[in-house]
Design an enzyme around this catalytic site. Sequence first.
Site, PDB file in Angstrom:
ATOM      1  N   GLU A 165       0.815  -1.224   0.000  1.00 55.38           N
ATOM      2  CA  GLU A 165       0.000   0.000   0.000  1.00 55.38           C
ATOM      3  C   GLU A 165       0.844   1.267   0.000  1.00 55.38           C
ATOM      4  O   GLU A 165       0.452   2.289  -0.556  1.00 55.38           O
ATOM      5  CB  GLU A 165      -0.951   0.010   1.188  1.00 55.38           C
ATOM      6  CG  GLU A 165      -2.071  -1.019   1.102  1.00 55.38           C
ATOM      7  CD  GLU A 165      -1.690  -2.353   1.716  1.00 55.38           C
ATOM      8  OE1 GLU A 165      -0.506  -2.544   2.085  1.00 55.38           O
ATOM      9  OE2 GLU A 165      -2.590  -3.215   1.834  1.00 55.38           O
ATOM     10  N   PHE A 204     -12.176  -7.163  13.028  1.00 53.24           N
ATOM     11  CA  PHE A 204     -11.048  -7.604  12.210  1.00 53.24           C
ATOM     12  C   PHE A 204     -10.623  -6.492  11.244  1.00 53.24           C
ATOM     13  O   PHE A 204     -11.450  -5.897  10.565  1.00 53.24           O
ATOM     14  CB  PHE A 204     -11.420  -8.868  11.425  1.00 53.24           C
ATOM     15  CG  PHE A 204     -10.311  -9.338  10.521  1.00 53.24           C
ATOM     16  CD1 PHE A 204      -9.103  -9.770  11.048  1.00 53.24           C
ATOM     17  CD2 PHE A 204     -10.474  -9.326   9.151  1.00 53.24           C
ATOM     18  CE1 PHE A 204      -8.071 -10.180  10.220  1.00 53.24           C
ATOM     19  CE2 PHE A 204      -9.444  -9.737   8.318  1.00 53.24           C
ATOM     20  CZ  PHE A 204      -8.238 -10.162   8.846  1.00 53.24           C
ATOM     21  N   MET A 215      24.358   8.352   3.367  1.00 51.61           N
ATOM     22  CA  MET A 215      24.320   9.639   4.051  1.00 51.61           C
ATOM     23  C   MET A 215      24.586   9.465   5.544  1.00 51.61           C
ATOM     24  O   MET A 215      25.267  10.292   6.165  1.00 51.61           O
ATOM     25  CB  MET A 215      22.971  10.336   3.817  1.00 51.61           C
ATOM     26  CG  MET A 215      22.895  11.753   4.340  1.00 51.61           C
ATOM     27  SD  MET A 215      24.158  12.830   3.610  1.00 51.61           S
ATOM     28  CE  MET A 215      23.283  13.478   2.188  1.00 51.61           C
TER      29      MET A 215
END
Lengths: 166, 584
Positions: free
Chosen positions: B52, B114, B488
């Site tokens: 997602e 749920f 970095m």
Amino acid sequence: MNSATPTQRWHTIVTTVENKPGVLARVAGLFSRRGYNIHSLAVAPTDDERFSRITFTVDVEGSPLDQVVKQLNKLINVVEIRELDPLDAVERELMLVTVCADAGHRHDLLELIDDWRAFVLSENDSEIMLSLSARPARLDEFEASLRPFGIAKLQRTGRVALPSLD
Amino acid sequence: MSKQQISGGEALVKALEHEGVDVMFGLPGGAILPVYDPIIESSIRHVLVRHEQGAGHMAEGYAHATGRPGVAMVTSGPAATNMVTPLCDAFLDSVPMVCITGQVPYAAIGTDAFQECDTTGITMAVTKHNFLVSEAQDIPRIIHEAFHIATTGRPGPVLVDIPKDIVDPSSPRAAMNWYQASDADMELPGYNPVMEGDRELIRQAAEMIRDAERPVLYVGGGVLRARAAEALLELAEMVQIPVVTTLMARGAFPDRHDLCLGMPGMHGNYTAVTAIQQSDLLVSLGARFDDRVTGKLDGFAPDAKIIHVDIDPAELGKVRQVNVGIQGDCKLVIESLIEALRELGGVETHADRQAWRSTVSGWQERFPLVYQQSEPGEKLKPQFVIEQLRDNNPSDTIVCSGVGQHQMYTSQWWKFDHPYTFINSGGLGTMGFSIPAAIGAKTGMPDRRVWAVDGDGCFQMTAQELVTSTVEDIPIKVALLNNSYLGMVRQWQEMFYDRRYSEVHLSDRVPDYVKWAESMGCEAIRVESPEEVEPAIVKANEINDRSVVVEFRTDARENVFPMVASGKTNSEIQVDPSQEGLLR
């Protein structure tokens, strides 16, 4: 417990918000995210039930209040916001308090209640519950004068405020 | 309009279509299932992601590249929490985005059902606004409000949380009468963004510009959001004032222009940093005085008066006191400023800036960006790779970067001559941003070449979206600068922690990026020596039927310079070690 009187460090902010679920959380979240503590808070619908008015006092010593007000204004559900100067506003707060009132001190306590024009709401042999609505600073004083009797329970509402009429 | 009874799920998809959505990025699941059914018949293209977070960054990349709001749709619970990072990223970089999340049925909210989570509660602090929709009938209106809020004023992400029972046709609560929502239906009494700048303040700003001897135009991402690049060019050329473009504004003003000084800030070039620092007037346009630009605040541009233009009034004076703060849309304010400057008279009436111009060009000559080319047998220099990419691609190539050294090298060494060609995660600094953002950008701009410049740390966070690019036929090109380190962080440990390297070495052995890329359906090329760099880029550019990953094995010892160390002022800028002798 509050014992401070309104000074520069306490600010009263009055916001008109949409009367919808979650709006208080948005407003409160803005303060907590920036480390500000909301000192007192009063929320209720306005005369137009689509909107609520939130009155809060904040301790913003050393922090720019200006930035909080601007951030509050960015909330989509906040319709209007103003900071009230205590000198140009009427502020009231309600206190409910249960005070010890045994026979030895009962007379003195009733006299004090009378002097302050407080209301007796409920009583028994050992305690009296009373209410007083006044300026927050006056409630502080009243609270102090009750303390020698012994305070069993106390609840204040947090202040509400509106601008004074010229 | 005839009243048509449909389900909330159909209404949601119809409402998205009416907002002009052509593509959305997402992944279905339990609570959002009823909305995925009408998507089969919809004109909207749905890109099925592998995580997602990828959907969120794709929506951002799409929005960055096209200027149109990106749309992501996922289910409840873990899908919604996976969306938190892209939402926060979009919030900090003011990216217009609408995210739809599924939610458990309204009556089940608060029961720990749920895949239930308090999505609106969790995302409150990372969205411009969010909605929990309680009635199917509200869906068209709220979707219209969501797009309005996401795209107007200071743009940002808006989340709409949709309980399953108001979209599921088998639920009586999902029945509703369809209507196409318009602005008149919106119920947003507290939302009225101010677009036009105050005339009087603009006149004052014009006078300050006229009188300034050492002015700099300090341009931020707001100029891109306002589509104000053309207006900016006109303003800069009219007044002949040098321009710096922040990380979020690279390309808003052409790097090749004589007036362009490039990027300021922690890894900005010497001239951009120093010009700001020694200016007597900073004209900030859609920038927010971020700590990565200002360095130590009380030593920032000490002699500069400040004109600050921003659509968000909360930015004016938030960090640095302003002399003139103008609330408004950058494009409209710049246009008004041009008008006001015209009324004041031509540039010949302005203060003499000859000395300033020669000072600035003197810095440019003395302190160009530099690096030392690798010796035979050494690994590739990352700056060389970016230069070769730049020189072997058209100037309108869209470049997406992740976060870290490779991001700074890209910003420094690419020449951005067009707006909306550099897409990166500035405010949040989200590692793993580049690959999904590049897929989103390519989806929105299919005719443009899109390169993701990534580091090996970033690549391992979101590389699985290359599967999405293969399956959905959205071919991008990835330049993977692999130095086997979190580069970095390694640089900071070298410079500020006594070279005590703690948890920054990833691995020289695994993963095998070529095999990994190939397993995801990509062409993969490994490059280890300088003479292979250009041919590999040329080959990658010839492959357009699938994504290409070019792994460049780069030198981990290389550090990004110049650098203004954290807590230092911009006057304490560290240049490349080879240039140190040139500082007084």
